[in-house]
Write a protein that holds these residues in place. Structure first.
Motif, PDB file in Angstrom:
ATOM      1  N   PRO A  85       4.824  -6.334  -3.575  1.00  0.00           N
ATOM      2  CA  PRO A  85       3.624  -6.942  -2.999  1.00  0.00           C
ATOM      3  C   PRO A  85       2.653  -7.359  -4.105  1.00  0.00           C
ATOM      4  N   PRO A  86       2.192  -8.592  -4.121  1.00  0.00           N
ATOM      5  CA  PRO A  86       1.283  -9.023  -5.194  1.00  0.00           C
ATOM      6  C   PRO A  86      -0.035  -8.258  -5.198  1.00  0.00           C
ATOM      7  N   ALA A  87      -0.388  -7.751  -6.351  1.00  0.00           N
ATOM      8  CA  ALA A  87      -1.698  -7.129  -6.559  1.00  0.00           C
ATOM      9  C   ALA A  87      -2.653  -8.089  -7.242  1.00  0.00           C
ATOM     10  N   VAL A  88      -2.095  -9.113  -7.888  1.00  0.00           N
ATOM     11  CA  VAL A  88      -2.875 -10.152  -8.564  1.00  0.00           C
ATOM     12  C   VAL A  88      -2.246 -11.493  -8.215  1.00  0.00           C
ATOM     13  N   ILE A  89      -3.089 -12.466  -7.885  1.00  0.00           N
ATOM     14  CA  ILE A  89      -2.608 -13.834  -7.671  1.00  0.00           C
ATOM     15  C   ILE A  89      -3.418 -14.768  -8.559  1.00  0.00           C
ATOM     16  N   VAL A  90      -2.701 -15.591  -9.309  1.00  0.00           N
ATOM     17  CA  VAL A  90      -3.324 -16.632 -10.131  1.00  0.00           C
ATOM     18  C   VAL A  90      -2.949 -17.976  -9.519  1.00  0.00           C
ATOM     19  N   ASN A  91      -3.931 -18.678  -8.996  1.00  0.00           N
ATOM     20  CA  ASN A  91      -3.707 -19.978  -8.369  1.00  0.00           C
ATOM     21  C   ASN A  91      -3.923 -21.078  -9.396  1.00  0.00           C
ATOM     22  N   ASN A  92      -2.814 -21.603  -9.905  1.00  0.00           N
ATOM     23  CA  ASN A  92      -2.869 -22.575 -11.000  1.00  0.00           C
ATOM     24  C   ASN A  92      -2.265 -23.931 -10.637  1.00  0.00           C
ATOM     25  N   ALA A  93      -1.603 -24.032  -9.496  1.00  0.00           N
ATOM     26  CA  ALA A  93      -0.929 -25.278  -9.125  1.00  0.00           C
ATOM     27  C   ALA A  93      -1.954 -26.394  -8.896  1.00  0.00           C
ATOM     28  N   PHE A  94      -1.566 -27.612  -9.277  1.00  0.00           N
ATOM     29  CA  PHE A  94      -2.427 -28.764  -9.008  1.00  0.00           C
ATOM     30  C   PHE A  94      -1.580 -30.016  -8.918  1.00  0.00           C
ATOM     31  N   PHE A  95      -2.188 -31.056  -8.351  1.00  0.00           N
ATOM     32  CA  PHE A  95      -1.553 -32.371  -8.268  1.00  0.00           C
ATOM     33  C   PHE A  95      -2.640 -33.397  -8.487  1.00  0.00           C
ATOM     34  N   GLN A  96      -2.341 -34.432  -9.268  1.00  0.00           N
ATOM     35  CA  GLN A  96      -3.383 -35.373  -9.678  1.00  0.00           C
ATOM     36  C   GLN A  96      -2.868 -36.809  -9.600  1.00  0.00           C
ATOM     37  N   VAL A  97      -3.644 -37.652  -8.956  1.00  0.00           N
ATOM     38  CA  VAL A  97      -3.357 -39.084  -8.886  1.00  0.00           C
ATOM     39  C   VAL A  97      -4.633 -39.829  -9.246  1.00  0.00           C
ATOM     40  N   GLY A  98      -4.547 -40.703 -10.243  1.00  0.00           N
ATOM     41  CA  GLY A  98      -5.719 -41.460 -10.658  1.00  0.00           C
ATOM     42  C   GLY A  98      -5.971 -42.651  -9.752  1.00  0.00           C
ATOM     43  N   GLY A  99      -7.189 -43.156  -9.822  1.00  0.00           N
ATOM     44  CA  GLY A  99      -7.561 -44.328  -9.049  1.00  0.00           C
ATOM     45  C   GLY A  99      -8.843 -44.090  -8.281  1.00  0.00           C
ATOM     46  N   ALA A 100      -9.647 -45.135  -8.147  1.00  0.00           N
ATOM     47  CA  ALA A 100     -10.874 -45.030  -7.361  1.00  0.00           C
ATOM     48  C   ALA A 100     -10.535 -44.728  -5.907  1.00  0.00           C
ATOM     49  N   ALA A 101     -11.513 -44.288  -5.138  1.00  0.00           N
ATOM     50  CA  ALA A 101     -11.272 -43.845  -3.767  1.00  0.00           C
ATOM     51  C   ALA A 101     -10.580 -44.925  -2.928  1.00  0.00           C
ATOM     52  N   HIS A 102     -11.023 -46.162  -3.066  1.00  0.00           N
ATOM     53  CA  HIS A 102     -10.433 -47.218  -2.237  1.00  0.00           C
ATOM     54  C   HIS A 102      -9.015 -47.584  -2.665  1.00  0.00           C
ATOM     55  N   GLU A 103      -8.611 -47.104  -3.838  1.00  0.00           N
ATOM     56  CA  GLU A 103      -7.265 -47.384  -4.348  1.00  0.00           C
ATOM     57  C   GLU A 103      -6.266 -46.292  -3.999  1.00  0.00           C
ATOM     58  N   GLN A 104      -6.746 -45.165  -3.528  1.00  0.00           N
ATOM     59  CA  GLN A 104      -5.860 -44.058  -3.209  1.00  0.00           C
ATOM     60  C   GLN A 104      -5.488 -44.077  -1.729  1.00  0.00           C
ATOM     61  N   THR A 105      -4.223 -43.798  -1.457  1.00  0.00           N
ATOM     62  CA  THR A 105      -3.777 -43.738  -0.071  1.00  0.00           C
ATOM     63  C   THR A 105      -4.214 -42.418   0.566  1.00  0.00           C
ATOM     64  N   GLU A 106      -4.088 -42.362   1.880  1.00  0.00           N
ATOM     65  CA  GLU A 106      -4.373 -41.116   2.587  1.00  0.00           C
ATOM     66  C   GLU A 106      -3.476 -39.996   2.071  1.00  0.00           C
ATOM     67  N   ASP A 107      -2.222 -40.337   1.801  1.00  0.00           N
ATOM     68  CA  ASP A 107      -1.289 -39.323   1.288  1.00  0.00           C
ATOM     69  C   ASP A 107      -1.706 -38.837  -0.092  1.00  0.00           C
ATOM     70  N   ASP A 108      -2.131 -39.763  -0.974  1.00  0.00           N
ATOM     71  CA  ASP A 108      -2.602 -39.376  -2.301  1.00  0.00           C
ATOM     72  C   ASP A 108      -3.749 -38.378  -2.177  1.00  0.00           C
ATOM     73  N   TRP A 109      -4.724 -38.728  -1.347  1.00  0.00           N
ATOM     74  CA  TRP A 109      -5.909 -37.883  -1.174  1.00  0.00           C
ATOM     75  C   TRP A 109      -5.523 -36.524  -0.603  1.00  0.00           C
ATOM     76  N   SER A 110      -4.756 -36.540   0.465  1.00  0.00           N
ATOM     77  CA  SER A 110      -4.424 -35.299   1.164  1.00  0.00           C
ATOM     78  C   SER A 110      -3.589 -34.366   0.300  1.00  0.00           C
ATOM     79  N   LYS A 111      -2.636 -34.930  -0.441  1.00  0.00           N
ATOM     80  CA  LYS A 111      -1.774 -34.071  -1.248  1.00  0.00           C
ATOM     81  C   LYS A 111      -2.541 -33.405  -2.372  1.00  0.00           C
ATOM     82  N   GLN A 112      -3.468 -34.129  -2.993  1.00  0.00           N
ATOM     83  CA  GLN A 112      -4.254 -33.528  -4.076  1.00  0.00           C
ATOM     84  C   GLN A 112      -5.085 -32.363  -3.560  1.00  0.00           C
ATOM     85  N   LEU A 113      -5.702 -32.514  -2.393  1.00  0.00           N
ATOM     86  CA  LEU A 113      -6.487 -31.417  -1.835  1.00  0.00           C
ATOM     87  C   LEU A 113      -5.603 -30.280  -1.353  1.00  0.00           C
ATOM     88  N   SER A 114      -4.434 -30.607  -0.798  1.00  0.00           N
ATOM     89  CA  SER A 114      -3.552 -29.571  -0.290  1.00  0.00           C
ATOM     90  C   SER A 114      -2.993 -28.704  -1.410  1.00  0.00           C
TER      91      SER A 114
END
Length: 251
Positions: A85-114
């Protein structure tokens, strides 16, 4: 569990196949912890775990898509069945897509936040009981992007900024048994910089007060400290590991 002499903790690290995550995995293992090296890149996670075991440590490489709730449940079943059972969790995962807001798809936005932000919710949702029982610790990896703005990084900045607020909230909701803190790395020499020009790397180094990029190990050592007895009275904290970049740039 705050580590005591002779006691072994299970430390779960996401995004641990490379960079800061891999450096953290090696550092925790060197201090005697049992490390769960998780990543969406199953083979690379296994390689890190193999290296740890070859050096005399204890680790397994485990597949984990942090954006998938079912993957979290599968990992939970596996670790609980193995009495890890984990006693310590380090949350290090990330996903990054460049581009201004109007250039990013819904999937780009959602995946980065997820991947970057909601994965922390999933980690606590899945393992809140093991962290509580162990009087354990969670360390989240945000970024100076959470407090500074660079062009064309709207979702990444939102996710990294959200990690700071979420850390503070979790530190309240799971007190006094679980400590939750967040580190904010600056420009660190990871594979992300392989896609940048030498001029961009030099500029990032100059923007830091220490006049250089940091190393994954320099961030990992702070993460390990926050999960240690030495930080037993530290929770809800946001700790910059940026070589002074935010001081130089005026955050």
């Amino acid at each position: 569990m705050e580590k005591e002499t002779g006691m072994t903790r299970t430390v779960l690290i996401t995004g641990a196949a490379h960079g800061i995550g891999a450096a953290s995995a090696r550092m925790f293992a060197e201090s005697g912890d049992d490390v769960v090296v998780t990543d969406i890149d199953r083979d690379a996670a296994a390689t890190v775990a193999d290296e740890i075991r070859a050096a005399g440590g204890t680790a397994t490489g485990n597949f984990l898509d942090v954006s998938d709730p079912e993957a979290w449940q599968a990992l939970s079943r596996e670790l609980r069945a193995a009495n890890r059972p984990p006693a310590v969790i380090v949350n290090n995962a990330f996903f990054q897509v460049g581009g201004a807001a109007h250039e990013q798809t819904e999937d780009d936005w959602s995946k980065q936040l997820s991947v970057t932000l909601s994965s922390v919710y999933r980690a606590m949702h899945t393992f809140h009981d093991t962290l509580t029982e162990a009087r354990g610790s969670m360390v989240n990896v945000s970024s100076v992007h959470g407090v500074l703005a660079w062009a064309e990084q709207p979702a990444y900045a939102a996710a990294k900024g959200g990690l700071i607020s979420l850390t503070r909230q979790l530190s309240v909701d799971y007190a006094p048994h679980v400590r939750v803190n967040v580190v904010l790395p600056g420009a660190i020499q990871t594979r992300q910089w392989n896609h940048q020009s030498s001029e961009d790397r030099e500029l990032a180094g100059r923007q830091a007060t220490l006049q250089r990029l940091g190393t994954p190990g320099e961030v990992a050592s702070v993460i390990q400290f926050l999960a240690s007895d030495g930080a037993s009275y530290v929770t809800g904290a946001s700790l910059l590991v940026d070589g002074g970049m935010t001081t130089t740039l005026g955050a």
